[in-house]
Design a protein around this motif. Structure first.
Motif, PDB file in Angstrom:
ATOM      1  N   VAL A 214      -6.356   0.695   7.325  1.00 42.49           N
ATOM      2  CA  VAL A 214      -6.561  -0.206   6.185  1.00 42.49           C
ATOM      3  C   VAL A 214      -7.215   0.545   5.028  1.00 42.49           C
ATOM      4  CG1 VAL A 214      -7.863  -2.213   5.373  1.00 42.49           C
ATOM      5  CG2 VAL A 214      -6.628  -2.331   7.538  1.00 42.49           C
ATOM      6  N   ALA A 215      -8.243   1.348   5.340  1.00 44.59           N
ATOM      7  CA  ALA A 215      -8.946   2.094   4.296  1.00 44.59           C
ATOM      8  C   ALA A 215      -8.051   3.153   3.661  1.00 44.59           C
ATOM      9  CB  ALA A 215     -10.202   2.740   4.877  1.00 44.59           C
ATOM     10  N   VAL A 216      -7.200   3.798   4.460  1.00 46.60           N
ATOM     11  CA  VAL A 216      -6.287   4.814   3.920  1.00 46.60           C
ATOM     12  C   VAL A 216      -5.303   4.177   2.941  1.00 46.60           C
ATOM     13  CG1 VAL A 216      -4.374   6.354   4.502  1.00 46.60           C
ATOM     14  CG2 VAL A 216      -6.487   6.454   5.821  1.00 46.60           C
ATOM     15  N   PHE A 217      -4.711   3.055   3.320  1.00 41.22           N
ATOM     16  CA  PHE A 217      -3.791   2.368   2.411  1.00 41.22           C
ATOM     17  C   PHE A 217      -4.537   1.860   1.173  1.00 41.22           C
ATOM     18  CE2 PHE A 217      -0.834   2.378   5.917  1.00 41.22           C
ATOM     19  CZ  PHE A 217       0.404   2.370   5.309  1.00 41.22           C
ATOM     20  N   LEU A 219      -7.208   3.238  -0.238  1.00 43.50           N
ATOM     21  CA  LEU A 219      -7.446   4.376  -1.128  1.00 43.50           C
ATOM     22  C   LEU A 219      -6.155   4.804  -1.828  1.00 43.50           C
ATOM     23  CD1 LEU A 219      -9.857   6.507   1.088  1.00 43.50           C
ATOM     24  CD2 LEU A 219     -10.418   5.439  -1.105  1.00 43.50           C
ATOM     25  N   GLY A 220      -5.039   4.755  -1.093  1.00 43.14           N
ATOM     26  CA  GLY A 220      -3.770   5.149  -1.679  1.00 43.14           C
ATOM     27  C   GLY A 220      -3.352   4.279  -2.853  1.00 43.14           C
ATOM     28  N   THR A 221      -3.690   2.987  -2.796  1.00 48.06           N
ATOM     29  CA  THR A 221      -3.299   2.070  -3.873  1.00 48.06           C
ATOM     30  C   THR A 221      -4.369   1.939  -4.957  1.00 48.06           C
ATOM     31  OG1 THR A 221      -4.104   0.226  -2.499  1.00 48.06           O
ATOM     32  CG2 THR A 221      -1.740   0.697  -2.449  1.00 48.06           C
ATOM     33  N   TRP A 222      -5.596   2.301  -4.645  1.00 46.57           N
ATOM     34  CA  TRP A 222      -6.678   2.166  -5.618  1.00 46.57           C
ATOM     35  C   TRP A 222      -7.043   3.467  -6.322  1.00 46.57           C
ATOM     36  CZ3 TRP A 222     -10.060  -1.857  -7.244  1.00 46.57           C
ATOM     37  CH2 TRP A 222      -9.726  -3.126  -6.767  1.00 46.57           C
ATOM     38  N   LEU A 223      -6.809   4.622  -5.686  1.00 50.33           N
ATOM     39  CA  LEU A 223      -7.208   5.890  -6.301  1.00 50.33           C
ATOM     40  C   LEU A 223      -6.563   6.130  -7.668  1.00 50.33           C
ATOM     41  CD1 LEU A 223      -7.548   8.503  -3.402  1.00 50.33           C
ATOM     42  CD2 LEU A 223      -9.308   7.707  -4.989  1.00 50.33           C
ATOM     43  N   PRO A 224      -5.283   5.739  -7.889  1.00 52.70           N
ATOM     44  CA  PRO A 224      -4.724   5.948  -9.236  1.00 52.70           C
ATOM     45  C   PRO A 224      -5.530   5.278 -10.343  1.00 52.70           C
ATOM     46  CG  PRO A 224      -2.962   5.519  -7.686  1.00 52.70           C
ATOM     47  CD  PRO A 224      -4.241   5.286  -6.940  1.00 52.70           C
ATOM     48  N   ILE A 225      -5.907   4.010 -10.157  1.00 54.24           N
ATOM     49  CA  ILE A 225      -6.666   3.334 -11.209  1.00 54.24           C
ATOM     50  C   ILE A 225      -8.098   3.849 -11.269  1.00 54.24           C
ATOM     51  CG2 ILE A 225      -7.391   1.350  -9.791  1.00 54.24           C
ATOM     52  CD1 ILE A 225      -6.934  -0.371 -12.325  1.00 54.24           C
ATOM     53  N   PHE A 226      -8.675   4.212 -10.111  1.00 51.27           N
ATOM     54  CA  PHE A 226     -10.005   4.817 -10.110  1.00 51.27           C
ATOM     55  C   PHE A 226      -9.994   6.119 -10.900  1.00 51.27           C
ATOM     56  CE2 PHE A 226     -11.613   2.794  -5.895  1.00 51.27           C
ATOM     57  CZ  PHE A 226     -11.929   1.646  -6.596  1.00 51.27           C
ATOM     58  N   SER A 227      -9.001   6.964 -10.636  1.00 51.13           N
ATOM     59  CA  SER A 227      -8.896   8.257 -11.332  1.00 51.13           C
ATOM     60  C   SER A 227      -8.697   8.043 -12.825  1.00 51.13           C
ATOM     61  CB  SER A 227      -7.729   9.063 -10.760  1.00 51.13           C
ATOM     62  OG  SER A 227      -7.874   9.253  -9.366  1.00 51.13           O
ATOM     63  N   HIS A 228      -7.875   7.058 -13.169  1.00 51.72           N
ATOM     64  CA  HIS A 228      -7.633   6.740 -14.578  1.00 51.72           C
ATOM     65  C   HIS A 228      -8.929   6.357 -15.276  1.00 51.72           C
ATOM     66  CE1 HIS A 228      -6.445   3.914 -17.857  1.00 51.72           C
ATOM     67  NE2 HIS A 228      -5.534   4.841 -18.084  1.00 51.72           N
ATOM     68  N   ILE A 229      -9.718   5.484 -14.651  1.00 50.57           N
ATOM     69  CA  ILE A 229     -10.982   5.029 -15.248  1.00 50.57           C
ATOM     70  C   ILE A 229     -11.971   6.178 -15.354  1.00 50.57           C
ATOM     71  CG2 ILE A 229     -12.979   3.534 -14.882  1.00 50.57           C
ATOM     72  CD1 ILE A 229     -11.048   1.518 -13.559  1.00 50.57           C
ATOM     73  N   ILE A 230     -12.071   6.987 -14.295  1.00 54.32           N
ATOM     74  CA  ILE A 230     -13.027   8.097 -14.288  1.00 54.32           C
ATOM     75  C   ILE A 230     -12.676   9.114 -15.367  1.00 54.32           C
ATOM     76  CG2 ILE A 230     -13.820  10.095 -12.941  1.00 54.32           C
ATOM     77  CD1 ILE A 230     -13.587   8.271 -10.439  1.00 54.32           C
ATOM     78  N   VAL A 231     -11.392   9.468 -15.466  1.00 54.80           N
ATOM     79  CA  VAL A 231     -10.969  10.458 -16.466  1.00 54.80           C
ATOM     80  C   VAL A 231     -11.203   9.925 -17.879  1.00 54.80           C
ATOM     81  CG1 VAL A 231      -8.965  11.649 -17.437  1.00 54.80           C
ATOM     82  CG2 VAL A 231      -9.310  11.603 -14.960  1.00 54.80           C
ATOM     83  N   CYS A 232     -10.864   8.644 -18.113  1.00 52.76           N
ATOM     84  CA  CYS A 232     -11.048   8.059 -19.447  1.00 52.76           C
ATOM     85  C   CYS A 232     -12.520   8.040 -19.844  1.00 52.76           C
ATOM     86  CB  CYS A 232     -10.480   6.643 -19.492  1.00 52.76           C
ATOM     87  SG  CYS A 232      -8.679   6.591 -19.373  1.00 52.76           S
ATOM     88  N   ASN A 233     -13.385   7.701 -18.900  1.00 55.04           N
ATOM     89  CA  ASN A 233     -14.815   7.684 -19.188  1.00 55.04           C
ATOM     90  C   ASN A 233     -15.377   9.092 -19.363  1.00 55.04           C
ATOM     91  OD1 ASN A 233     -15.605   4.857 -19.182  1.00 55.04           O
ATOM     92  ND2 ASN A 233     -15.100   4.836 -17.020  1.00 55.04           N
ATOM     93  N   PHE A 234     -14.817  10.030 -18.616  1.00 56.81           N
ATOM     94  CA  PHE A 234     -15.324  11.408 -18.666  1.00 56.81           C
ATOM     95  C   PHE A 234     -14.990  12.063 -20.008  1.00 56.81           C
ATOM     96  CE2 PHE A 234     -14.997  15.997 -17.799  1.00 56.81           C
ATOM     97  CZ  PHE A 234     -16.283  16.221 -17.303  1.00 56.81           C
ATOM     98  N   ILE A 235     -13.752  11.865 -20.485  1.00 59.84           N
ATOM     99  CA  ILE A 235     -13.366  12.494 -21.747  1.00 59.84           C
ATOM    100  C   ILE A 235     -13.803  11.670 -22.945  1.00 59.84           C
ATOM    101  CG2 ILE A 235     -11.392  13.643 -20.673  1.00 59.84           C
ATOM    102  CD1 ILE A 235      -9.559  11.564 -21.875  1.00 59.84           C
ATOM    103  N   GLY A 236     -14.220  10.427 -22.687  1.00 52.88           N
ATOM    104  CA  GLY A 236     -14.768   9.591 -23.753  1.00 52.88           C
ATOM    105  C   GLY A 236     -13.774   9.133 -24.788  1.00 52.88           C
ATOM    106  N   SER A 237     -12.526   8.954 -24.393  1.00 54.84           N
ATOM    107  CA  SER A 237     -11.505   8.488 -25.336  1.00 54.84           C
ATOM    108  C   SER A 237     -10.751   7.308 -24.736  1.00 54.84           C
ATOM    109  CB  SER A 237     -10.522   9.615 -25.676  1.00 54.84           C
ATOM    110  OG  SER A 237      -9.792   9.990 -24.531  1.00 54.84           O
ATOM    111  N   THR A 238     -10.026   6.607 -25.595  1.00 56.24           N
ATOM    112  CA  THR A 238      -9.247   5.466 -25.140  1.00 56.24           C
ATOM    113  C   THR A 238      -7.944   5.946 -24.511  1.00 56.24           C
ATOM    114  OG1 THR A 238     -10.163   4.119 -26.912  1.00 56.24           O
ATOM    115  CG2 THR A 238      -8.178   3.305 -25.821  1.00 56.24           C
TER     116      THR A 238
END
Length: 305
Positions: A214-217, A219-238
Motif C-alpha cells: 500500500v505504501a509503495v503504491f 509513494l508511486g502516485t504521490w511522489l510526482p506532486i510532492f516533487s513538483h511542490i518541493i522543486v517549485c518551493n526550492f527555486i522560488g518561482s511559479t
C-alpha cells in the motif's frame, strides 16, 4: 464567483470526443473511489473480528477520507474548478485536506505495524483499541485545525505558511515513509523468517507485506506532486499549472491511489475479502435480483390480466 454559470461548466468543454472522454473519466474515477471505499468500510464495520484489530481501524480511517475525496471530486474534478487561494471556485483547503488525511493514515499504519512487529509485548500493552482510535481522532482534528487557521489568516500569510509547511513536511514525511518501508521489508524478510511457523507469524507477515505494498503504491502516485511542490518551493518561482484540477495529472494520480488502496486491501486480506463477498456485495446482488424478480412478476401479472 463572477459568473454563476461557471459553477455548472464541466471540466472541459464537451466539444470534442477527447473532452467527453475526460469528463466521463472524471465521473468514473469519483464513482469508483466511493464504491470501493464504501464497500471496504462496510466490510470492516460488519465484521467484529476485523473491528477488534488496530490495523483495520487505520484502514477504515483511510477509506473514510477517501470517500470524502471521491464525493468532493464530483465538484473538484468533474467541474471546471481551480482550487487555489484566490480562485472563486476554491474549496477553502477542505478538498486537499481529505487527501492529506489518507496520507497521515497510511503513515500512522506503517508506524503501527512497525511497533507491533518490533515490540509485540509493549504494543499489546500500550496500543489498545481506544488509544488507536484516539490517534486517528487526533490527526483528523489536527488536519481541520490547520484548515481553520488557513481560512482565518490573510491570503498572503496562508500562502507563506503553506509554502514553508508543505516544503518541510513533504521532505520529512517522505523520508520517514521510505525509511519505514525499508525497515518493515527487512523485518518481514529476515526477522519473521527466523521465527517458527505459526498462525501468528503468518498474520504478522501478511499485515506487514500489505502495508508495504500500500505504501509503495502510495509513494508511486504521490511522489510526482510532492516533487513538483518541493522543486517549485526550492527555486522560488511559479511552476506551470493546468487549467483546472480535473486536467492536472499530478492531482489526478492521488485520486487514482484512492481507487488502488481499497483494491489492495481486498486483495491482501482474506478475512476482509470474505466479508466483502459474503456480506456486502452478495447481499446487494441478492436485493437486486429480488427487485428484478418482483418487477418481472408484476409485468407477467399485468400481461395476464
Amino acid at each position: 464567483m463572477t459568473n454563476s454559470s461557471h459553477w455548472l461548466s464541466p471540466v472541459l468543454p464537451l466539444t470534442s470526443f477527447g473532452n467527453v472522454l475526460m469528463f466521463l473519466f472524471s465521473i468514473s474515477l469519483a464513482t469508483s473511489i466511493i464504491f470501493l471505499n464504501v464497500s471496504v468500510s462496510l466490510s470492516i464495520l460488519l465484521n467484529k473480528a476485523l473491528r477488534s484489530e488496530n490495523r483495520f481501524m487505520y484502514m477504515l480511517s483511510t477509506c473514510l477520507s477517501d470517500i470524502c475525496s471521491g464525493v468532493s471530486y464530483y465538484y473538484a474534478g468533474v467541474l471546471d474548478v481551480r482550487d487555489s487561494f484566490n480562485s472563486p471556485t476554491r474549496t477553502f483547503y477542505i478538498v486537499p485536506t481529505f487527501l492529506g488525511l489518507s496520507y497521515m493514515a497510511i503513515l500512522a499504519a506503517q508506524a503501527d505495524r512497525y511497533h507491533a512487529v518490533v515490540s509485540p509485548f509493549k504494543y499489546s500493552q500500550h496500543m489498545t483499541r481506544n488509544r488507536t482510535l484516539l490517534v486517528i481522532f487526533a490527526y483528523w482534528v489536527y488536519a481541520f485545525l490547520i484548515v481553520a487557521v488557513y481560512n482565518l489568516v490573510t491570503v498572503g500569510m496562508a500562502k507563506r505558511v503553506t509554502s514553508m509547511g508543505t516544503f518541510v513536511g513533504n521532505i520529512f514525511t517522505v523520508i520517514i515513509m521510505i525509511g519505514l518501508n525499508v525497515r518493515l521489508f527487512i523485518i518481514a524478510r529476515f526477522q519473521l523468517g527466523r521465527e517458527p511457523p505459526s498462525e501468528e507469524r503468518d498474520s504478522k507477515r501478511s499485515s506487514v507485506y500489505l502495508i508495504l505494498v500500500v505504501a509503495v503504491f502510495f509513494l508511486g502516485t504521490w511522489l510526482p506532486i510532492f516533487s513538483h511542490i518541493i522543486v517549485c518551493n526550492f527555486i522560488g518561482s511559479t511552476c506551470y499549472s493546468f487549467r483546472n484540477e480535473g486536467t492536472d495529472p499530478l492531482r489526478i494520480l492521488p485520486r487514482v491511489n484512492a481507487v488502488l488502496t481499497p483494491i489492495l486491501y481486498i486483495r491482501g486480506c482474506s478475512a476482509l475479502r470474505a466479508t466483502l463477498l459474503t456480506r456486502v456485495w452478495r447481499h446487494c446482488c441478492r436485493r437486486k435480483k429480488r427487485v428484478m424478480f418482483d418487477e418481472s412478476e408484476c409485468v407477467r401479472k399485468s400481461c395476464n390480466t
